[in-house]
Structure formats: C-alpha cells, structure tokens
Scaffold this active site. Sequence first.
Site, PDB file in Angstrom:
ATOM      1  N   ARG A  37       0.834  -1.217   0.000  1.00  0.00           N
ATOM      2  CA  ARG A  37       0.000   0.000   0.000  1.00  0.00           C
ATOM      3  C   ARG A  37       0.866   1.263   0.000  1.00  0.00           C
ATOM      4  NH1 ARG A  37      -5.207  -2.037   3.621  1.00  0.00           N
ATOM      5  NH2 ARG A  37      -6.356  -2.733   1.790  1.00  0.00           N
ATOM      6  N   LYS A 198     -17.509 -19.024   0.433  1.00  0.00           N
ATOM      7  CA  LYS A 198     -18.963 -19.154   0.597  1.00  0.00           C
ATOM      8  C   LYS A 198     -19.766 -18.359  -0.426  1.00  0.00           C
ATOM      9  CE  LYS A 198     -19.091 -20.051   5.490  1.00  0.00           C
ATOM     10  NZ  LYS A 198     -19.579 -19.568   6.775  1.00  0.00           N
ATOM     11  N   GLY A 355      -9.797  -9.362  -0.904  1.00  0.00           N
ATOM     12  CA  GLY A 355      -9.459 -10.346   0.126  1.00  0.00           C
ATOM     13  C   GLY A 355      -8.284 -11.244  -0.216  1.00  0.00           C
ATOM     14  N   GLY A 378     -12.755  -4.484   0.597  1.00  0.00           N
ATOM     15  CA  GLY A 378     -14.184  -4.156   0.585  1.00  0.00           C
ATOM     16  C   GLY A 378     -14.585  -3.271  -0.584  1.00  0.00           C
TER      17      GLY A 378
HETATM   18  P1  AMP Z   1     -12.976 -15.742   0.177  1.00  0.00           P
HETATM   19  O1  AMP Z   1     -12.430 -14.942   1.315  1.00  0.00           O
HETATM   20  O2  AMP Z   1     -14.442 -15.863   0.158  1.00  0.00           O
HETATM   21  O3  AMP Z   1     -12.402 -15.280  -1.155  1.00  0.00           O
HETATM   22  O4  AMP Z   1     -12.482 -17.231   0.412  1.00  0.00           O
HETATM   23  C1  AMP Z   1     -11.133 -17.590   0.441  1.00  0.00           C
HETATM   24  C2  AMP Z   1     -11.000 -18.853   1.237  1.00  0.00           C
HETATM   25  O5  AMP Z   1     -11.750 -19.880   0.624  1.00  0.00           O
HETATM   26  C3  AMP Z   1      -9.590 -19.354   1.324  1.00  0.00           C
HETATM   27  O6  AMP Z   1      -9.202 -19.347   2.673  1.00  0.00           O
HETATM   28  C4  AMP Z   1      -9.668 -20.777   0.794  1.00  0.00           C
HETATM   29  O7  AMP Z   1      -8.909 -21.689   1.540  1.00  0.00           O
HETATM   30  C5  AMP Z   1     -11.129 -21.094   0.949  1.00  0.00           C
HETATM   31  N1  AMP Z   1     -11.526 -22.165   0.036  1.00  0.00           N
HETATM   32  C6  AMP Z   1     -11.456 -22.175  -1.297  1.00  0.00           C
HETATM   33  N2  AMP Z   1     -11.884 -23.344  -1.791  1.00  0.00           N
HETATM   34  C7  AMP Z   1     -12.255 -24.115  -0.741  1.00  0.00           C
HETATM   35  C8  AMP Z   1     -12.783 -25.427  -0.612  1.00  0.00           C
HETATM   36  N3  AMP Z   1     -13.038 -26.180  -1.686  1.00  0.00           N
HETATM   37  N4  AMP Z   1     -13.047 -25.887   0.619  1.00  0.00           N
HETATM   38  C9  AMP Z   1     -12.810 -25.105   1.704  1.00  0.00           C
HETATM   39  N5  AMP Z   1     -12.300 -23.864   1.645  1.00  0.00           N
HETATM   40  C10 AMP Z   1     -12.034 -23.369   0.425  1.00  0.00           C
END
Ligand code: AMP
Length: 398
Positions: A37, A198, A355, A378
């Site tokens: 940054r 998720k 993220g 964000g």
């Molecule tokens: P996000 O912050 O929503 O972009 O999610 C990132 C996180 O999703 C990372 O910590 C990954 O380890 C997790 N992730 C990605 N694919 C999977 C999976 N198939 N099962 C569990 N965690 C996952």
Amino acid sequence: MSSFRTLDQADVAGKRVLLRVDLNLPMENGRISDATRIERIVPTIRELVGRGARIVLLAHFGRPKNGPDEANSLKPIAAALGEHVGQPVAFAADCVGPQAEAAVSALKEGQILLLENTRFHKGEETNDPVFVAELAKLGDVYVNDAFSAAHRAHASTEGLAHKLPAFAGRGMQAELDALTAALETPKRPVAAVVGGAKVSTKLELLGNLSRKVDYIIIGGGMANTFLAAQGKKVGKSLCEKDLVDTALSVIAQAKAGGCEIVLPVDAVVAQEFKAHAAHRVVDVDHVLDDEMILDLGPKSASRVDAILRTCKTLVWNGPFGAFELQPFDAGTNEVARVAADLTQAGSLVTVAGGGDTVSALNQSGAGDRFTYISTAGGAFLEWLEGKVLPGVEALRKS
Ligand code: AMP
C-alpha cells in the site's frame, strides 16, 4: 479520457494538498509485514513533491473506538514512508487543531507531513461537517489516493471532496481506469472468476456480474453449493445447503441474461482439510461421503483455460481451492498462469482483487503479470457488486 478529475487538472504548486492515502498496513509485532500500500501511493507523493506542493497526508489506521490510543497510532509509519519516498516525512500527533495547524504552517514547498489517525476523532466516521471543516482548514486542494477506503462516506474520504477542489491521485486513477476497463466498458467476451469459501458472501456480486459478463466461472468452496444444487453429492465438502435454491436462481437469472455459469466437472478431493493430505482426482459425480472437494480438477482447469483463450477481459475474485494448503493451490496456480500468459500476449485484460485473491495470485507467481491487481478489499468487492462508492462519486466530473 478519465471521467474523474485527476492530478492533470489540479493546480498544486505552492498549495497545501490534503492527500488521503491508505496506510492501514498489515503489521506483525510492530513491523510492517507488507508495504504494497505504501508503494502504491509513492508515485502521487513524488509527483506532488516535484510540482512544489506542501503535502499533508491523511489516513486511518485500525478501528480505534475510544479516541487516541498508541496501538493505532500512525507515528511508526512516518519513517517507513519516508524511506519509500526518499525524503523525511514529518508527523503531527493530531489531524486537526493547533498541533496539526502549526505543523502544516511549517511546511515548505515539496515537504511532506503525516497527520495522526483520522479515526481518533468520531467526526471522521460520522462525516461530521464540523470535523470536515476542521480538516479543510489545513488544505487548499484535496487529492484522494485511497480507493480502498472509498466505499466509506467518511470525512477524509468523502466529506472533504465537497469542501475543497477535489482530484483523484495517480493510484486512485489507475484503479478506476482498471475497473472501468474491466466492467464498465470492457472488450468482450468478458469472463469473471468467482471463487472463495462461501456463496453467502458473494450473492450481490454474482447478481451484478451476471448482468455484465458473458461467463461466470465458479470455483472454491462456493462451487460445492452450486454442485449440490444440481443434485451432486459433495460428501463433507464446505457447502451451504440452505442456499441451493438461491444457487439455482443465480443460474437461471444468469442464463436469462445471456451469461453462462461455468462449474467444475472434476475436483481434487481429500478426507482431511490439511496440507499434503492424501488426495485423488474425481469427476464431480463421484465424490464419496467421507471426502471433501479442496481444489479444481485438471479437466475443469483446462476447460477454464479454453474459455479464457476466447475472452478479451477477465475479472477475478476468489481462489479456486484451499490455496493456503499445498497441493490444493494447483488449480488456482494453473488458471492464474494461463491468464497471465494471455495478458502478456496482449489478448486478455486481467483485473483481480478482493481479500484472499491477492495472496493467492501472488503465491501463484503470476500476479505481477496481470494487467491490474487491486489491493482494495471491501471497496473492490462493492464495485463488483455494482454499488456506488461515495469517495469515488465525489471525484466524478460533473
Ligand atoms: P474468500 O475470502 O471468500 O475469497 O475465500 C477464500 C478462502 O476460501 C480461502 O481461505 C480458501 O482456503 C477457501 N476455500 C477455497 N476453496 C475451498 C474449498 N473447496 N473448501 C474449503 N475452503 C475453500
């Protein structure tokens, strides 16, 4: 031409420039663990120095709730900033009031001053007009180089832009140009990779993207919910079973708008969520009850690669698998490498952010060959969700 007011239109010579920057840096044991940054704001600071401005830096740090506290002070960052810019950065222990006013008055042309954390005053987050006026007293011109804070209508990110002549700094300008090229006026076809843990955190994003892009390529844990919605057994994979109907309506809505949702056809599965766990590759129809999907399989990765070869623009948010655990980073790495090669060959514009995406792409070694990687979390996501960012809107040409 940019639709925002930039430093090209700003008269800054000899002026006191209130420059909003993002210094909310990751720290470990009191040391800066990632200076990206800082690196992003150096061009704007150097340009202002070169143009003879008196530079007054405004920034927040952390989430102080009850006024000043040492843990959230920006003081330790002034020296590091000075090293990156190549000249000393003075520090004032308050961002408004007599201390700040005296420090600003002492500034000569080309000198730099960092003011203490704006969030030590309640008026920052409430965008209190009295606090905005106190800040505005310290400057003649306002420049915002903190895209990552532009989704907040705070005094230093939005209020000031209505009080002083306001312009985007070079970092903000680069971010806006990249995001505009990716989503507002993209070369088609456009693909979006949406991965991560998720679906529940990405519903608005999926809704907006399905109206704007030609392919949404779903990966990561969230793909499991879509697979479950199609009646596949996902064993003990991360899966939001209560969202299967929502996943079906995302698919239907996308289809109605001419956007194709691309799901994995094979996966890397393991019985444990840990690095180097015993694993195998299976078609998504054959995941066993005691297995979990942890990465994209090779057939899926090749399919994604083939789609990217037909596209002109890619927006990427979220990893394809549990990339922190080797070897479940392989799918993300493979697609990132292909996207980077296509970028370097001039056939694909690649914009990524949000993220964990930055860490995943940096870890793949391909991130620095993308067109643009946003360090904004964000704010980048809200842009993908189609939301209006108040700090950005305030810089738009009327
Ligand atoms: P996000 O912050 O929503 O972009 O999610 C990132 C996180 O999703 C990372 O910590 C990954 O380890 C997790 N992730 C990605 N694919 C999977 C999976 N198939 N099962 C569990 N965690 C996952």
